[in-house]
Every structure is written in C-alpha cells, then in structure tokens.
Design a protein around this motif. Sequence first.
Motif, PDB file in Angstrom:
ATOM      1  N   GLN A 172       0.857  -1.196   0.000  1.00 48.60           N
ATOM      2  CA  GLN A 172       0.000   0.000   0.000  1.00 48.60           C
ATOM      3  C   GLN A 172       0.889   1.240   0.000  1.00 48.60           C
ATOM      4  O   GLN A 172       1.735   1.413   0.865  1.00 48.60           O
ATOM      5  CB  GLN A 172      -0.906  -0.002   1.228  1.00 48.60           C
ATOM      6  N   VAL A 173       0.661   2.100  -0.982  1.00 50.69           N
ATOM      7  CA  VAL A 173       1.455   3.309  -1.085  1.00 50.69           C
ATOM      8  C   VAL A 173       0.938   4.349  -0.103  1.00 50.69           C
ATOM      9  O   VAL A 173      -0.272   4.589   0.002  1.00 50.69           O
ATOM     10  CB  VAL A 173       1.401   3.870  -2.508  1.00 50.69           C
ATOM     11  N   GLN A 174       1.846   4.960   0.597  1.00 50.42           N
ATOM     12  CA  GLN A 174       1.491   6.051   1.504  1.00 50.42           C
ATOM     13  C   GLN A 174       2.488   7.181   1.356  1.00 50.42           C
ATOM     14  O   GLN A 174       3.692   6.956   1.266  1.00 50.42           O
ATOM     15  CB  GLN A 174       1.467   5.569   2.954  1.00 50.42           C
ATOM     16  N   LEU A 175       1.965   8.395   1.342  1.00 54.02           N
ATOM     17  CA  LEU A 175       2.778   9.608   1.369  1.00 54.02           C
ATOM     18  C   LEU A 175       2.333  10.413   2.573  1.00 54.02           C
ATOM     19  O   LEU A 175       1.139  10.702   2.716  1.00 54.02           O
ATOM     20  CB  LEU A 175       2.593  10.425   0.104  1.00 54.02           C
ATOM     21  N   ALA A 176       3.285  10.779   3.392  1.00 56.33           N
ATOM     22  CA  ALA A 176       2.955  11.513   4.611  1.00 56.33           C
ATOM     23  C   ALA A 176       3.718  12.825   4.632  1.00 56.33           C
ATOM     24  O   ALA A 176       4.942  12.842   4.778  1.00 56.33           O
ATOM     25  CB  ALA A 176       3.295  10.677   5.838  1.00 56.33           C
ATOM     26  N   GLU A 177       2.973  13.934   4.486  1.00 54.20           N
ATOM     27  CA  GLU A 177       3.598  15.247   4.576  1.00 54.20           C
ATOM     28  C   GLU A 177       3.672  15.681   6.030  1.00 54.20           C
ATOM     29  O   GLU A 177       2.807  15.344   6.835  1.00 54.20           O
ATOM     30  CB  GLU A 177       2.810  16.300   3.799  1.00 54.20           C
ATOM     31  N   SER A 178       4.680  16.472   6.318  1.00 59.27           N
ATOM     32  CA  SER A 178       4.829  17.052   7.645  1.00 59.27           C
ATOM     33  C   SER A 178       5.632  18.335   7.525  1.00 59.27           C
ATOM     34  O   SER A 178       6.219  18.617   6.473  1.00 59.27           O
ATOM     35  CB  SER A 178       5.518  16.071   8.601  1.00 59.27           C
ATOM     36  N   GLY A 179       5.629  19.104   8.605  1.00 59.06           N
ATOM     37  CA  GLY A 179       6.441  20.315   8.649  1.00 59.06           C
ATOM     38  C   GLY A 179       5.673  21.600   8.470  1.00 59.06           C
ATOM     39  O   GLY A 179       6.254  22.685   8.574  1.00 59.06           O
ATOM     40  N   GLY A 180       4.377  21.515   8.193  1.00 57.53           N
ATOM     41  CA  GLY A 180       3.597  22.724   8.064  1.00 57.53           C
ATOM     42  C   GLY A 180       3.337  23.365   9.410  1.00 57.53           C
ATOM     43  O   GLY A 180       3.679  22.818  10.458  1.00 57.53           O
ATOM     44  N   GLY A 181       2.741  24.537   9.364  1.00 53.18           N
ATOM     45  CA  GLY A 181       2.428  25.218  10.602  1.00 53.18           C
ATOM     46  C   GLY A 181       2.202  26.697  10.381  1.00 53.18           C
ATOM     47  O   GLY A 181       2.042  27.147   9.250  1.00 53.18           O
ATOM     48  N   LEU A 182       2.197  27.425  11.479  1.00 48.33           N
ATOM     49  CA  LEU A 182       2.017  28.874  11.454  1.00 48.33           C
ATOM     50  C   LEU A 182       3.385  29.542  11.546  1.00 48.33           C
ATOM     51  O   LEU A 182       4.177  29.219  12.446  1.00 48.33           O
ATOM     52  CB  LEU A 182       1.134  29.304  12.621  1.00 48.33           C
ATOM     53  N   VAL A 183       3.640  30.460  10.646  1.00 50.76           N
ATOM     54  CA  VAL A 183       4.918  31.166  10.635  1.00 50.76           C
ATOM     55  C   VAL A 183       4.678  32.626  10.297  1.00 50.76           C
ATOM     56  O   VAL A 183       3.722  32.962   9.578  1.00 50.76           O
ATOM     57  CB  VAL A 183       5.882  30.505   9.618  1.00 50.76           C
ATOM     58  N   GLN A 184       5.510  33.493  10.824  1.00 47.63           N
ATOM     59  CA  GLN A 184       5.393  34.920  10.535  1.00 47.63           C
ATOM     60  C   GLN A 184       5.962  35.224   9.148  1.00 47.63           C
ATOM     61  O   GLN A 184       6.830  34.499   8.653  1.00 47.63           O
ATOM     62  CB  GLN A 184       6.129  35.723  11.594  1.00 47.63           C
ATOM     63  N   PRO A 185       5.491  36.285   8.540  1.00 47.56           N
ATOM     64  CA  PRO A 185       6.075  36.700   7.258  1.00 47.56           C
ATOM     65  C   PRO A 185       7.587  36.859   7.377  1.00 47.56           C
ATOM     66  O   PRO A 185       8.092  37.392   8.365  1.00 47.56           O
ATOM     67  CB  PRO A 185       5.394  38.045   6.988  1.00 47.56           C
ATOM     68  N   GLY A 186       8.283  36.365   6.349  1.00 44.33           N
ATOM     69  CA  GLY A 186       9.733  36.372   6.371  1.00 44.33           C
ATOM     70  C   GLY A 186      10.351  35.133   6.975  1.00 44.33           C
ATOM     71  O   GLY A 186      11.567  34.937   6.877  1.00 44.33           O
ATOM     72  N   GLY A 187       9.541  34.306   7.569  1.00 41.50           N
ATOM     73  CA  GLY A 187      10.040  33.095   8.203  1.00 41.50           C
ATOM     74  C   GLY A 187      10.243  31.958   7.218  1.00 41.50           C
ATOM     75  O   GLY A 187      10.022  32.107   6.010  1.00 41.50           O
ATOM     76  N   SER A 188      10.666  30.824   7.761  1.00 38.23           N
ATOM     77  CA  SER A 188      10.968  29.654   6.943  1.00 38.23           C
ATOM     78  C   SER A 188      10.291  28.415   7.509  1.00 38.23           C
ATOM     79  O   SER A 188      10.042  28.316   8.717  1.00 38.23           O
ATOM     80  CB  SER A 188      12.484  29.413   6.903  1.00 38.23           C
ATOM     81  N   LEU A 189      10.014  27.495   6.611  1.00 38.41           N
ATOM     82  CA  LEU A 189       9.526  26.174   6.985  1.00 38.41           C
ATOM     83  C   LEU A 189      10.149  25.158   6.047  1.00 38.41           C
ATOM     84  O   LEU A 189      10.461  25.476   4.885  1.00 38.41           O
ATOM     85  CB  LEU A 189       8.006  26.071   6.871  1.00 38.41           C
ATOM     86  N   ARG A 190      10.288  23.941   6.538  1.00 45.29           N
ATOM     87  CA  ARG A 190      10.756  22.842   5.699  1.00 45.29           C
ATOM     88  C   ARG A 190       9.710  21.736   5.726  1.00 45.29           C
ATOM     89  O   ARG A 190       9.459  21.142   6.782  1.00 45.29           O
ATOM     90  CB  ARG A 190      12.085  22.303   6.188  1.00 45.29           C
ATOM     91  N   LEU A 191       9.113  21.488   4.588  1.00 53.38           N
ATOM     92  CA  LEU A 191       8.132  20.421   4.484  1.00 53.38           C
ATOM     93  C   LEU A 191       8.829  19.121   4.106  1.00 53.38           C
ATOM     94  O   LEU A 191       9.808  19.131   3.352  1.00 53.38           O
ATOM     95  CB  LEU A 191       7.081  20.754   3.427  1.00 53.38           C
ATOM     96  N   SER A 192       8.306  18.038   4.624  1.00 51.95           N
ATOM     97  CA  SER A 192       8.816  16.713   4.289  1.00 51.95           C
ATOM     98  C   SER A 192       7.691  15.860   3.728  1.00 51.95           C
ATOM     99  O   SER A 192       6.527  16.031   4.100  1.00 51.95           O
ATOM    100  CB  SER A 192       9.386  16.021   5.536  1.00 51.95           C
ATOM    101  N   CYS A 193       8.066  14.936   2.864  1.00 53.38           N
ATOM    102  CA  CYS A 193       7.116  13.988   2.286  1.00 53.38           C
ATOM    103  C   CYS A 193       7.753  12.606   2.362  1.00 53.38           C
ATOM    104  O   CYS A 193       8.686  12.309   1.605  1.00 53.38           O
ATOM    105  CB  CYS A 193       6.804  14.352   0.843  1.00 53.38           C
ATOM    106  N   ALA A 194       7.292  11.813   3.301  1.00 50.52           N
ATOM    107  CA  ALA A 194       7.834  10.475   3.509  1.00 50.52           C
ATOM    108  C   ALA A 194       7.006   9.461   2.742  1.00 50.52           C
ATOM    109  O   ALA A 194       5.792   9.376   2.933  1.00 50.52           O
ATOM    110  CB  ALA A 194       7.843  10.140   4.996  1.00 50.52           C
TER     111      ALA A 194
END
Length: 116
Positions: free
Chosen positions: A1-23
């Motif tokens: 069974q194929v599964q893709l799980a995203e993570s790393g989202g959230g609330l961030v202020q303008p100018g900030g950074s996030l790193r999303l992952s897809c396992a």
Amino acid sequence: QVQLAESGGGLVQPGGSLRLSCAASGLIFSIYVMTWYRQAPGKQRELVASITSGGSTNYADFVKGQFTISRDNAKNTGYLQMNNLKPEDTAVYYCNVARFGAGSYWGQGTQVTVSS
C-alpha cells in the motif's frame, strides 16, 4: 500500500521559513518524479516545484529563488524548503509522486499559514 505523509507545516510569521517533508512508503521512491502542489482557499491547486528521479528540478515562477525542492532517496523522503514566506504562500501543500505506467499518488496535505 502506497502512503505519502507530509509534515512540517504550521504557522509562521512573514519572512520566516519552513521545511516540508514527504515520507513515502510502499513504492520505489527513487524512480518517481516528486512534485509539491499547493491549494489556497477558493483557488485551484497549483504546481509549486518538482524534482525528477535524477535530481532535475523545476519551479513555478512565483517561488523561484524562494523555495528549494530536494529529495533523499535513501530515506524515501522529499523536501520543500520555503524561505522568506509571505501571506500569499498560505495554503495546503500536497506531495505527489508519479511515474508513467506506475501510477500517481498524493499525500493528505499539510497546512502552511503565514501570518503575523
């Protein structure tokens, strides 16, 4: 069974950074093209960036120089590094993997909210 799980989202202020992952699991991740899409409220889903099995990348014009897509085939994981985030980057971000003749698969999405 194929599964893709995203993570790393959230609330961030303008100018900030996030790193999303897809396992990924249940498939040979290394042979698939991986693409990040996003969908903002009331808008159509749009392509953000893609990376081939060989590591070639492609970006939507609106994220060039701001986002970086990458993948670690040994970990069956793809990433989207997002810098200098703006309120207009607020959306649900989806991971997709696809290969001609082998199918296309989607993750459940991760919410990114850019707000002060």
